[in-house]
Design a protein around this motif. Sequence first.
Motif, mmCIF file in Angstrom:
data_model
loop_
_atom_site.group_PDB
_atom_site.id
_atom_site.type_symbol
_atom_site.label_atom_id
_atom_site.label_comp_id
_atom_site.label_asym_id
_atom_site.label_seq_id
_atom_site.Cartn_x
_atom_site.Cartn_y
_atom_site.Cartn_z
ATOM 1 N N GLU A 152 0.827 -1.205 0.000
ATOM 2 C CA GLU A 152 0.000 0.000 0.000
ATOM 3 C C GLU A 152 0.860 1.253 0.000
ATOM 4 O O GLU A 152 0.566 2.229 -0.692
ATOM 5 C CB GLU A 152 -0.948 0.017 1.203
ATOM 6 C CG GLU A 152 -2.064 -0.982 1.135
ATOM 7 C CD GLU A 152 -1.710 -2.286 1.834
ATOM 8 O OE1 GLU A 152 -0.498 -2.569 2.002
ATOM 9 O OE2 GLU A 152 -2.631 -3.019 2.184
ATOM 10 N N ASP A 153 1.950 1.214 0.767
ATOM 11 C CA ASP A 153 2.855 2.358 0.822
ATOM 12 C C ASP A 153 3.439 2.638 -0.566
ATOM 13 O O ASP A 153 3.459 3.782 -1.020
ATOM 14 C CB ASP A 153 3.968 2.100 1.833
ATOM 15 C CG ASP A 153 4.890 3.287 1.985
ATOM 16 O OD1 ASP A 153 4.394 4.408 2.199
ATOM 17 O OD2 ASP A 153 6.107 3.100 1.881
ATOM 18 N N LYS A 154 3.877 1.598 -1.247
ATOM 19 C CA LYS A 154 4.423 1.764 -2.602
ATOM 20 C C LYS A 154 3.362 2.263 -3.572
ATOM 21 O O LYS A 154 3.639 3.113 -4.425
ATOM 22 C CB LYS A 154 5.010 0.449 -3.103
ATOM 23 C CG LYS A 154 6.274 0.070 -2.387
ATOM 24 C CD LYS A 154 6.763 -1.287 -2.812
ATOM 25 C CE LYS A 154 7.955 -1.679 -1.957
ATOM 26 N NZ LYS A 154 8.321 -3.071 -2.117
ATOM 27 N N PHE A 155 2.129 1.773 -3.434
ATOM 28 C CA PHE A 155 1.035 2.202 -4.317
ATOM 29 C C PHE A 155 0.752 3.694 -4.144
ATOM 30 O O PHE A 155 0.653 4.433 -5.125
ATOM 31 C CB PHE A 155 -0.221 1.380 -4.034
ATOM 32 C CG PHE A 155 -1.430 1.860 -4.770
ATOM 33 C CD1 PHE A 155 -1.536 1.674 -6.138
ATOM 34 C CD2 PHE A 155 -2.453 2.504 -4.102
ATOM 35 C CE1 PHE A 155 -2.656 2.121 -6.832
ATOM 36 C CE2 PHE A 155 -3.578 2.956 -4.781
ATOM 37 C CZ PHE A 155 -3.678 2.763 -6.151
ATOM 38 N N PHE A 156 0.622 4.144 -2.896
ATOM 39 C CA PHE A 156 0.337 5.559 -2.656
ATOM 40 C C PHE A 156 1.495 6.441 -3.108
ATOM 41 O O PHE A 156 1.284 7.535 -3.630
ATOM 42 C CB PHE A 156 -0.005 5.809 -1.186
ATOM 43 C CG PHE A 156 -1.349 5.264 -0.792
ATOM 44 C CD1 PHE A 156 -2.500 5.690 -1.430
ATOM 45 C CD2 PHE A 156 -1.462 4.312 0.197
ATOM 46 C CE1 PHE A 156 -3.744 5.188 -1.090
ATOM 47 C CE2 PHE A 156 -2.700 3.804 0.553
ATOM 48 C CZ PHE A 156 -3.835 4.242 -0.090
ATOM 49 N N ARG A 157 2.716 5.976 -2.908
ATOM 50 C CA ARG A 157 3.876 6.732 -3.380
ATOM 51 C C ARG A 157 3.846 6.842 -4.902
ATOM 52 O O ARG A 157 4.132 7.903 -5.473
ATOM 53 C CB ARG A 157 5.162 6.061 -2.912
ATOM 54 C CG ARG A 157 6.353 6.962 -3.038
ATOM 55 C CD ARG A 157 7.580 6.394 -2.399
ATOM 56 N NE ARG A 157 7.314 5.941 -1.037
ATOM 57 C CZ ARG A 157 8.075 5.083 -0.396
ATOM 58 N NH1 ARG A 157 9.141 4.599 -0.953
ATOM 59 N NH2 ARG A 157 7.774 4.730 0.839
ATOM 60 N N VAL A 178 3.695 10.263 -7.367
ATOM 61 C CA VAL A 178 4.692 10.543 -8.406
ATOM 62 C C VAL A 178 4.026 10.771 -9.756
ATOM 63 O O VAL A 178 4.348 11.739 -10.452
ATOM 64 C CB VAL A 178 5.739 9.403 -8.489
ATOM 65 C CG1 VAL A 178 6.613 9.556 -9.711
ATOM 66 C CG2 VAL A 178 6.583 9.377 -7.224
ATOM 67 N N ILE A 179 3.071 9.897 -10.141
ATOM 68 C CA ILE A 179 2.498 10.027 -11.487
ATOM 69 C C ILE A 179 1.634 11.266 -11.651
ATOM 70 O O ILE A 179 1.494 11.776 -12.757
ATOM 71 C CB ILE A 179 1.725 8.764 -11.938
ATOM 72 C CG1 ILE A 179 0.495 8.520 -11.086
ATOM 73 C CG2 ILE A 179 2.618 7.564 -11.973
ATOM 74 C CD1 ILE A 179 -0.448 7.475 -11.651
ATOM 75 N N ASN A 180 1.056 11.768 -10.548
ATOM 76 C CA ASN A 180 0.262 12.997 -10.703
ATOM 77 C C ASN A 180 1.034 14.232 -10.249
ATOM 78 O O ASN A 180 0.453 15.303 -10.077
ATOM 79 C CB ASN A 180 -1.099 12.876 -10.004
ATOM 80 C CG ASN A 180 -0.987 12.771 -8.509
ATOM 81 O OD1 ASN A 180 -0.085 13.330 -7.900
ATOM 82 N ND2 ASN A 180 -1.909 12.059 -7.899
ATOM 83 N N LEU A 181 2.356 14.056 -10.059
ATOM 84 C CA LEU A 181 3.275 15.155 -9.725
ATOM 85 C C LEU A 181 2.916 15.872 -8.430
ATOM 86 O O LEU A 181 3.371 16.985 -8.184
ATOM 87 C CB LEU A 181 3.343 16.165 -10.876
ATOM 88 C CG LEU A 181 3.719 15.598 -12.240
ATOM 89 C CD1 LEU A 181 3.624 16.670 -13.301
ATOM 90 C CD2 LEU A 181 5.099 14.962 -12.196
ATOM 91 N N GLY A 182 2.086 15.261 -7.605
ATOM 92 C CA GLY A 182 1.698 15.870 -6.337
ATOM 93 C C GLY A 182 0.766 17.051 -6.468
ATOM 94 O O GLY A 182 0.456 17.714 -5.483
ATOM 95 N N LEU A 183 0.297 17.323 -7.675
ATOM 96 C CA LEU A 183 -0.540 18.515 -7.887
ATOM 97 C C LEU A 183 -1.861 18.492 -7.119
ATOM 98 O O LEU A 183 -2.246 19.523 -6.552
ATOM 99 C CB LEU A 183 -0.778 18.721 -9.380
ATOM 100 C CG LEU A 183 0.469 19.124 -10.172
ATOM 101 C CD1 LEU A 183 0.155 19.194 -11.653
ATOM 102 C CD2 LEU A 183 1.030 20.434 -9.672
#
Length: 95
Positions: free
Chosen positions: A40-45, A49-54
Amino acid sequence: MSHFNWTLDTGTNYHILRTACYPYMKYHCSKREVQDLSMEDKFFRFLKVINLGLPMLFYGLAAIRLISHKEMVRVSDVEEVPIYFLYAEDKGSRF
């Protein structure tokens, strides 16, 4: 870390789900048994990343206007840290 176990000295464990939302930190805490949360931690990370944190940036900027409650938490004999909430906690609630 985005999703992890936090076990107290008393043996009580909490699952913590957190993310940055500039300029704050957003979190959810649930009292649960210890589990392997590495996937789950890897999934949320990965999502961050893919949405650039926007999305969390915009959420945090909106929260500046929405936050209506602040509590001071003592972390030592001489230091307090402010904790901000969108609304005040119901101290008498069951959960």
